[in-house]
Design a protein around this motif. Structure first.
Motif, short mmCIF file in Angstrom:
data_model
loop_
_atom_site.label_atom_id
_atom_site.label_comp_id
_atom_site.label_asym_id
_atom_site.label_seq_id
_atom_site.Cartn_x
_atom_site.Cartn_y
_atom_site.Cartn_z
N ALA A 3 -11.35 -9.19 -0.28
CA ALA A 3 -11.53 -7.75 -0.48
C ALA A 3 -10.75 -7.20 -1.67
N ILE A 4 -9.67 -7.90 -2.09
CA ILE A 4 -8.82 -7.33 -3.14
C ILE A 4 -9.57 -7.10 -4.47
N PRO A 5 -10.32 -8.10 -5.00
CA PRO A 5 -11.09 -7.80 -6.22
C PRO A 5 -12.10 -6.66 -6.00
N PHE A 6 -12.68 -6.60 -4.79
CA PHE A 6 -13.58 -5.51 -4.42
C PHE A 6 -12.93 -4.14 -4.63
N ILE A 7 -11.67 -4.04 -4.10
CA ILE A 7 -10.98 -2.74 -4.15
C ILE A 7 -10.74 -2.34 -5.61
N LEU A 8 -10.39 -3.33 -6.46
CA LEU A 8 -10.19 -3.04 -7.88
C LEU A 8 -11.45 -2.45 -8.49
N ILE A 42 -22.86 -2.05 3.68
CA ILE A 42 -22.03 -1.31 4.64
C ILE A 42 -20.59 -1.24 4.09
N PHE A 43 -20.17 -2.37 3.50
CA PHE A 43 -18.82 -2.50 2.96
C PHE A 43 -18.60 -1.51 1.81
N MET A 44 -19.65 -1.34 0.96
CA MET A 44 -19.51 -0.44 -0.18
C MET A 44 -19.35 1.00 0.28
N MET A 45 -19.98 1.34 1.41
CA MET A 45 -19.80 2.69 1.96
C MET A 45 -18.32 2.88 2.34
N VAL A 46 -17.76 1.83 2.98
CA VAL A 46 -16.35 1.89 3.40
C VAL A 46 -15.44 1.90 2.16
N MET A 47 -15.78 1.01 1.19
CA MET A 47 -14.97 0.89 -0.03
C MET A 47 -14.93 2.21 -0.80
N ASN A 48 -16.08 2.89 -0.82
CA ASN A 48 -16.17 4.18 -1.51
C ASN A 48 -15.11 5.14 -0.96
N GLY A 49 -15.02 5.19 0.38
CA GLY A 49 -14.03 6.06 1.03
C GLY A 49 -12.61 5.60 0.73
N LEU A 50 -12.41 4.24 0.78
CA LEU A 50 -11.08 3.69 0.54
C LEU A 50 -10.62 3.98 -0.89
N ALA A 51 -11.56 3.83 -1.84
CA ALA A 51 -11.21 4.07 -3.26
C ALA A 51 -10.80 5.53 -3.46
N GLN A 52 -11.50 6.45 -2.79
CA GLN A 52 -11.13 7.87 -2.90
C GLN A 52 -9.73 8.09 -2.36
N LEU A 53 -9.43 7.44 -1.24
CA LEU A 53 -8.10 7.57 -0.62
C LEU A 53 -7.02 7.03 -1.57
N LEU A 54 -7.27 5.81 -2.12
CA LEU A 54 -6.27 5.17 -2.96
C LEU A 54 -6.04 5.90 -4.27
N THR A 55 -7.08 6.61 -4.77
CA THR A 55 -6.91 7.25 -6.07
C THR A 55 -6.40 8.69 -5.96
N THR A 56 -6.70 9.38 -4.85
CA THR A 56 -6.35 10.81 -4.80
C THR A 56 -5.14 11.12 -3.93
N PRO A 76 0.82 -1.22 0.00
CA PRO A 76 0.00 0.00 0.00
C PRO A 76 0.86 1.27 0.00
N VAL A 77 2.06 1.21 0.60
CA VAL A 77 2.92 2.39 0.66
C VAL A 77 3.43 2.72 -0.75
N LEU A 78 3.88 1.69 -1.48
CA LEU A 78 4.37 1.90 -2.85
C LEU A 78 3.26 2.48 -3.72
N LEU A 79 2.05 1.99 -3.51
CA LEU A 79 0.89 2.46 -4.28
C LEU A 79 0.72 3.98 -4.12
N ARG A 115 -2.24 5.65 -11.93
CA ARG A 115 -2.62 5.27 -10.56
C ARG A 115 -3.34 3.92 -10.56
N LEU A 116 -4.24 3.71 -11.51
CA LEU A 116 -4.99 2.43 -11.55
C LEU A 116 -4.03 1.26 -11.80
N PHE A 117 -3.04 1.48 -12.68
CA PHE A 117 -2.06 0.44 -12.98
C PHE A 117 -1.24 0.12 -11.72
N SER A 118 -0.91 1.16 -10.98
CA SER A 118 -0.15 0.98 -9.74
C SER A 118 -0.97 0.21 -8.71
N ILE A 119 -2.27 0.51 -8.66
CA ILE A 119 -3.16 -0.21 -7.72
C ILE A 119 -3.18 -1.70 -8.06
#
Length: 931
Positions: free
Chosen positions: A836-841, A903-917, A696-699, A709-713
């Motif tokens: 969770a990994i395919p979810f995050i993608l 509930i997970f999608m609410m969390v994932m939504n936040g995580l995706a914003q974090l990972l992309t921005t 996650p740090v390298l990402l 960024r998507l390729f790095s993810i």
């Protein structure tokens, strides 16, 4: 929005927890008086062997050369004792299995949610009722029964938790440890007068918990040489212990022996669900008070096991797992465990007819006691004019039963007495279930009303705030005040009604939740009226067609939870999407690639569930393929002219590619090392954990341009996913990511096609450039399809490689690169990460779609919420607590999954914003470009 999201999370958490109150609350009641057979028992002591994870067929079947796998036990069932199959219930895990065997009741699902090793609920057991119990074995099981025991008469001897190592050279040493300690225990008792006299008391239990077979089954599969050798060692150990005990007591014929198992195991080395290989366990009973083998000429069972095992001529006596507790209690003459729901299997007893009838009567009274306590509890908390008792067991009916049974026993009509006792037991169990589910309909309706209200409210919010279907309607102050007081009064009445009945506090939440939700809906009546006018002005055929397509889409999603192949059907529909909508005319190449990738991904749901057959070469192939794709992508990145890019950034990709290569090597070398029984190499373990932490740090060091960024993810997630893979699933994230990548491009084309916006250049699109609020557009009908695609891809990410809804599809081999010592929470955490990994993608791709299609993330997310809530309501009504245990387990996990998904999608939504921005500034020089 934060208030809305908090309210949404709260409402969904209530919906999720509600099924445990409605369908799966603890069945235990307290306050019964112990019941004991008034006649002297046949045995003074009982030895219980539980071979953890032993399947019935593995013990009873003959080897390929026709010799028995367990010669001593085979000799016992042919010459000395009785045998059969003990049918266990789901979840087929060690804890519920042992509770059923020793306490006689099936733990409800909520107990598993409250903790694994300790007692979530206090219960009585055969050990607690005994004079002394000595037990040897696993630290996961023994302390559970010692903790629940009153006084200090249950003694435990355990090995360390670290001994339970799936990667160890041979797990059979766990069983040898138990046998050796029992031998030295008896030897030492000869020189210890206190222990010697305690061992010579009546009502003594010796419990040997043998975990080796289970550990070998997980590590090597039940058809392996290791598992079958372990059975031979257990057979040898049981023979030695039986002979040692008989000699110790001078062959006094007062010892009863029972050998059984807590659960079986699937062919792929896991357990937890309701497959016959998991629920059929062996039961062999011999010694004092036990029937000798009964010869028969024919016997009928639905399965063909008798023929396979060459046991057609010996009577097979099948029992339910909870029936073993009353059998043990009656053999040594202790009170039946207070919460036991087992029926005494009389055919196992070799005692007088009077003893059998009295024991059966004790059994009936003990279960009826629970019924009485349950009834009085329900009566106290229900208004008298609303209380409807269980008619077949009214007070007068109970007295009638008792009189008849006592009369039959006096007249020595023992068979009639026994059959009447069985009728009484069945009625008492029905009555227990009746009072246990007394409030179900009322609570279910409350939750359903809350569900429908919430979904309606979200639809209204979407229409009002994110579309131009309605005009702003002025609110009528007077009307809204009247409404407020009306709903407040309704809430007060409901609360008062619950208060009189002294209902638990959770009932207040379930019953009062619909009040504010429906108040919010009714308040928006003018919006509904305005909407109705607008819809009626549309073409009726179009509206109905749209509704039908929506319904079909949701039903396919619901269906995919039961049959993974429904996902294949859905993906094939998706493949034709560009053709149906004429999109392919303006983007031929993209449309062809989209269609090919949809077809490729559609293959995965047709494959067998993951983990059944490990295939490490496929994992290595996936690693190499990832590296190949990376080289091509890097080459095209270097060629492309992007004036905003800093070439320093490309270093990150080389680190990530190195990490993927390292993971591929670690998987290969770890599994080779385990194959030759050398355990998990420490170096590999260190690299695995370092990869998990560093990816996650390298990402976050990579540039925030869309594709980069998507390729790095992808690279970051793949390096961890490879370490958790054992077969074809390693290829799944690659196919999924390819499709997500094309999806982002296709959505651009769709926007352009509908004339909703100009095409922005995706190559230079940057996640961090905050969009101007004024650029957000209103929702279009096509956005419903966009949201549906997201939900469908999320479900595909979930079920694409297996059905996680069934506990038995977890393969411990997935985590062998990280650890091999049994640790349920650590292993569970790593398996959840794998899920969770395919979810995050998918979530990151959806984030990109939202940003590039100029939509506020809230508006698309609300549509997603509506789709998943409609699915959840389906599953709420499909939850079962009857029928086969596989159905029950599946129905709960489906509902919990859909609710968690929301509930997970609410969390994932936040995580995706974090990972992309977000971006860490470690590698960058001070030079900045203006974006």
């Amino acid at each position: 929005i934060p208030v809305f999201i908090l309210a949404g999370l709260l409402v969904h958490c209530v919906f999720l927890v509600s099924i445990f109150d409605i369908y799966f609350s603890s069945p235990l009641v307290h306050g019964m008086t112990p019941q004991q057979t008034p006649l002297p028992p046949p045995a003074k002591r009982l030895v219980l062997f539980v071979a953890d994870g032993l399947r019935a067929d593995s013990l009873y079947e003959l080897d390929s050369d026709g010799t028995p796998r367990a010669p001593f036990l085979r000799g016992i069932l042919e010459n000395n004792g009785s045998w059969g199959i003990s049918h266990t219930r789901v979840p087929t895990e060690s804890r519920p299995g042992h509770v059923a065997l020793i306490a006689g009741f099936y733990e409800d699902v909520s107990a598993v949610a409250k903790g694994w090793k300790e007692n979530p609920v206090e219960f009585d057991s055969v050990f607690n009722e005994s004079k002394y119990t000595w037990s040897w074995g696993s630290p996961d099981i023994l302390p559970m029964f010692a903790k629940g025991a009153t006084g200090d008469h249950v003694y435990t001897f355990c090995y360390t938790a670290e001994s339970e190592d799936f990667g160890a050279e041979d797990a059979a040493k766990l069983d040898i440890w138990v046998f050796d300690h029992v031998k030295s225990f008896f030897n030492s008792s000869r020189s210890n007068q206190t222990l010697f006299s305690a061992l010579n008391e009546e009502k003594v239990v010796l419990f040997l918990h043998l975990l080796g077979i289970d550990t070998n089954g997980h590590a090597h599969r039940p058809n392996s040489r290791e598992y079958q050798e372990n059975i031979k060692q257990v057979d040898e150990g049981v023979k030695e212990i039986a002979s040692l005990i008989d000699n110790f007591y001078g062959n006094d014929g007062k010892t009863a022996f029972i050998l059984t198992s807590d659960h079986g195991m699937t062919d792929w080395g896991s357990h937890g669900a309701g497959h016959p290989t998991e629920t059929l366990t062996p039961l062999i009973v011999w010694g004092a008070g036990v029937n000798y083998p009964q010869k028969v000429t024919s016997q009928f069972f639905e399965d063909n096991f008798l023929k396979e095992w060459k046991l057609e001529n010996l009577k097979r006596l099948d029992v339910n797992q909870a029936d073993i507790a009353p059998l043990m209690a009656s053999l040594i003459g202790v009170p039946f465990p207070l919460n036991s729901v087992g029926t005494l299997p009389l055919e196992y007893l070799n005692t007088s007819a009077l003893f059998k009838a009295e024991s059966m009567f004790t059994n009936a009274v003990q279960i009826l006691e629970q019924f009485k306590v349950k009834m009085s509890q329900k009566k106290e908390t229900t208004l008298s004019f609303l209380f409807t008792p269980f008619k077949p067991l009214s007070a007068s009916e109970q007295i009638n039963f008792f009189k008849k049974i006592r009369l039959y026993i006096q007249q020595q009509k023992y068979d009639e007495a026994v059959s009447l006792c069985k009728t009484l037991i069945n009625l008492a169990l029905e009555g227990l279930s009746y009072y246990h589910t007394y409030d179900r309909l009322f609570l279910g309706l409350s939750i359903a009303m809350g569900f429908v209200g919430w979904t309606t409210y979200v639809i209204l919010v979407i229409i009002k705030a994110h579309t131009d279907l309605t005009k702003t309607v002025p609110t009528n102050k007077k009307k809204s005040t009247v409404l407020f007081y009306g709903f407040a009064a309704a809430g007060m009445i409901i609360a008062f009604f619950l208060l009189i009945q002294t209902c638990p506090w959770t009932y207040y939440i379930y019953c009062l939740l619909p009040v504010p939700v429906w108040y919010a809906v009714v308040k928006e009546i003018p919006v509904l009226e305005d909407l109705a006018r607008n819809v009626l002005s549309l073409h009726i055929g179009q509206s109905i067609g749209f509704l039908l397509v929506c319904t079909l889409g949701v039903e396919i999603l619901v269906f995919s939870f039961f049959y993974r192949s429904a996902l294949t059907v859905g993906l094939l529909f998706f493949a034709g999407w560009p053709v149906i909508t004429q999109l392919w005319i303006q983007a031929k190449t993209k449309a062809v690639i989209w269609t090919l990738l949809c077809v490729l991904l559609a293959i995965f749901p047709l494959m067998p569930v993951v983990g059944r057959e490990p295939n490490i070469p496929l994992v290595i192939a996936a690693g190499l393929l990832t590296l190949l794709i990376s080289f091509f992508s890097l080459a095209s990145l270097c060629k492309s002219e992007n004036k905003y890019r800093d070439n320093e950034d490309l270093k990150v990709y080389f680190y990530q590619m190195f990490s993927v290569a390292l993971s591929t090597y670690v998987v290969s070398s770890t599994h080779n090392s385990l194959k030759i029984k050398q355990g998990l190499p420490v170096m590999n373990q260190i690299i695995s954990w370092m990869t998990l932490v560093s990816s996650p740090v390298l990402l976050l060091l990579s540039p925030t341009f869309l594709f980069e960024r998507l390729f790095s993810i992808l690279l970051s997630l793949m390096s961890t996913y490879l370490l958790l893979s054992t077969g074809y699933e390693a290829l799944f994230p690659l196919a999924l990511f390819g499709l997500m990548f094309v999806w982002i491009n296709m959505e651009q084309e769709a926007l352009h096609y509908y004339g909703l916006s100009l095409k922005p250049k995706l190559a230079v699109f940057n996640f961090t450039c905050a969009m101007d609020i004024t650029q957000f557009r209103q929702l279009h009908l096509d956005d419903v399809r966009r949201s549906f695609f997201f939900v469908f891809f999320i479900v595909t990410a979930f079920f694409g490689t297996g059905n996680i809804a069934s506990i038995n599809s977890f393969d411990p081999a997935s985590v062998y690169c990280f650890l091999t010592v049994f640790s349920p929470f650590m292993m569970g955490g790593l398996l959840l990460l794998k899920v969770a990994i395919p979810f995050i993608l998918v979530s990151c791709a959806f984030e990109a779609v939202q940003v590039t299609t100029q939509l506020s993330s809230k508006s698309l997310f609300l549509i997603v919420l509506v789709i998943s809530d409609i699915m959840a309501l389906h599953f709420f009504f499909l939850v079962k607590d009857y029928g086969s245990w596989l159905d029950i387990g599946t129905s709960i996990s489906h509902y919990v999954l859909v609710m968690s998904l929301t509930i997970f999608m609410m969390v994932m939504n936040g995580l995706a914003q974090l990972l992309t921005t977000q971006r860490l500034g470690l590698l960058r020089r001070t030079k900045h470009h203006s974006t």
